[in-house]
Design an enzyme around this catalytic site. Structure first.
Site, PDB file in Angstrom:
ATOM      1  CB  CYS A   1      69.111   2.566 -64.257  1.00 41.12           C
ATOM      2  SG  CYS A   1      68.485   3.737 -64.928  1.00 41.12           S
TER       3      CYS A   1
ATOM      4  CG  ASP B   1      73.542   9.090 -66.955  1.00 41.53           C
ATOM      5  OD1 ASP B   1      72.543   9.439 -68.422  1.00 41.53           O
ATOM      6  OD2 ASP B   1      73.464   8.859 -66.008  1.00 41.53           O
TER       7      ASP B   1
ATOM      8  CG  HIS C   1      72.932   5.224 -67.046  1.00 39.56           C
ATOM      9  ND1 HIS C   1      72.277   6.666 -66.755  1.00 39.56           N
ATOM     10  CD2 HIS C   1      72.209   4.537 -67.006  1.00 39.56           C
ATOM     11  CE1 HIS C   1      71.378   6.153 -65.877  1.00 39.56           C
ATOM     12  NE2 HIS C   1      71.205   4.800 -66.447  1.00 39.56           N
TER      13      HIS C   1
END
Length: 246
Positions: free
Chosen positions: A133, A180, A213
């Site tokens: 991330c 995501d 995610h």
């Protein structure tokens, strides 16, 4: 889960109950978690860049230790350099202001310190980097700029931080989840187009079906059985890419 009311580029997912097999060390002005293979010495190392929840997150240390079982020295430094990591209990209203003080494109000082440590103290000669991330965005930054890495794996890196740059210096593998909420597939498609136009080195962009995610390091396969094949595939793909270029 990340959603519009929470401007978070990394949902908390499952927090692993994991203690880690490595040790914490002081590397000049920053702290780091490091784990080394128990058997033969190696000159291959991987820098692990954490997400917004910081270098002490058990999930990230789990992945670092997994790299070690595959023969790599793995180090996860505190790229916030002593500033507090984000906490799920924090007020999401201040998140954007908090993020401004932790720029994924301004970690070069810390990276230089870590690379020197790996070379001088660990005997590393071939060094790669992975990140999740916020850390995935940092990997993209390093692949665009830093000549000292051999390769990188960006796992659901927030594309918008560096979406105008695609001339990578090193082979880079990009991992994304199909579902995501933070990184729309249109952004992934645009990234692929720009890489195809501008990138002179090997790269791959892979989208994993049905995954949200953080799936590679924030989902536990034992409580998300439907995701298990993709979690394992993502981790295997990451290792295979590192094996290929380190």
């Amino acid at each position: 889960m990340a959603n519009e009311s929470r401007p978070c580029p990394c949902d908390i997912g499952d927090r692993f109950d994991y203690g880690g097999r490595g040790q914490e060390v002081q590397v000049e002005h920053i702290k780091a978690y490091i784990c080394k293979p128990p058997a033969a010495s190696t000159d291959k190392a991987v820098v692990v860049i954490h997400d917004i929840y910081g270098w002490q997150l058990p999930n990230t240390r789990y992945i670092a230790d997994m790299l070690t079982t595959n023969g790599y020295i793995a180090i996860c430094p505190d790229f916030f350099a002593g500033q507090e990591a984000w906490k799920p209990s924090n007020d999401w209203g201040i998140f954007n202001d908090w993020l401004k003080t932790r720029n994924a494109g301004k970690i070069d000082k810390e990276v230089d310190v870590v690379l020197k440590y790996l070379r001088d103290q660990c005997g590393a000669k071939k060094i790669g980097v992975i990140g999740f991330c916020w850390g995935g965005a940092a990997v993209q930054h390093l692949m665009l700029k830093n000549p000292h890495f051999k390769t990188g794996v960006s796992l659901y890196g927030v594309i918008r931080h560096f979406d105008d740059k695609s001339n990578l210096l090193h082979p880079t593998f990009f991992i994304f989840g199909e579902k995501d909420d933070v990184i729309p597939l249109e952004q992934v498609t645009l990234l692929e187009q720009k890489l195809k136009q501008n990138c002179k080195v090997d790269y791959e962009v892979k989208i994993y079906p049905g995954q949200t995610h953080g799936f590679v390091h924030r989902k536990r396969e034992d409580i998300n059985p439907q995701d298990k094949p993709y979690i394992e595939e993502g981790r295997k793909d990451m290792i295979n890419w590192l094996n290929k270029y380190l």
